[in-house]
Design a protein around this motif. Structure first.
Motif, short mmCIF file in Angstrom:
data_model
loop_
_atom_site.label_atom_id
_atom_site.label_comp_id
_atom_site.label_asym_id
_atom_site.label_seq_id
_atom_site.Cartn_x
_atom_site.Cartn_y
_atom_site.Cartn_z
N ASP A 92 40.62 35.54 34.80
CA ASP A 92 40.17 36.22 36.03
C ASP A 92 40.75 35.53 37.27
O ASP A 92 41.17 36.20 38.22
N ALA A 93 40.76 34.21 37.26
CA ALA A 93 41.30 33.46 38.39
C ALA A 93 42.81 33.68 38.52
O ALA A 93 43.34 33.75 39.63
N LEU A 94 43.48 33.80 37.41
CA LEU A 94 44.92 34.05 37.43
C LEU A 94 45.22 35.43 37.99
O LEU A 94 46.12 35.60 38.81
N VAL A 95 44.46 36.42 37.57
CA VAL A 95 44.63 37.77 38.11
C VAL A 95 44.39 37.78 39.61
O VAL A 95 45.13 38.42 40.37
N ALA A 96 43.39 37.04 40.08
CA ALA A 96 43.11 36.96 41.52
C ALA A 96 44.29 36.37 42.27
O ALA A 96 44.66 36.84 43.35
#
Length: 113
Positions: free
Chosen positions: A68-72
């Motif tokens: 999720d943090a990578l997608v953000a």
């Protein structure tokens, strides 16, 4: 100093300018403490012997948080790239944007030349 009507636009564009292709951007999970993530993963691995299901559950939760943090981070980079050329960009700005998009995509697909 003579002011030109376009001076303000140039100043604003400089503030929202997309990062340049050569700035070394690499996809990294936004807001993730990498050392803590490593410790959590190591803890899950070492805890496997005593409680395999819990260890895998922890690894899954960690993977979800990091993904999720990578997608953000990727979405943030895309927004920065778009902001540089979205409205009224000249040809040179568009050329630089294309170079930045090339670096962006190559980094995402693992072809950072």
């Amino acid at each position: 100093m003579v002011e030109h009507p376009t001076d303000e636009v140039v100043t604003v564009r400089a503030e929202v300018r997309a990062p340049r292709a050569e700035d070394g951007w690499r996809p990294r999970p936004r807001g993730v403490d990498t050392e803590l993530a490593r410790r959590r993963l190591d803890g899950a691995i070492t805890g496997f012997v005593d409680d395999p299901r819990s260890a895998v559950h922890e690894a899954d939760a960690l993977a979800s948080e990091v993904a999720d943090a990578l997608v953000a981070e990727i979405e943030s980079r895309r927004a920065a790239l778009r902001a540089a050329w979205d409205e009224g960009a000249d040809t040179e700005t568009l050329r630089l944007a294309l170079l930045s998009y090339r670096a962006f995509v190559r980094n995402l697909v693992g072809d950072a030349r």
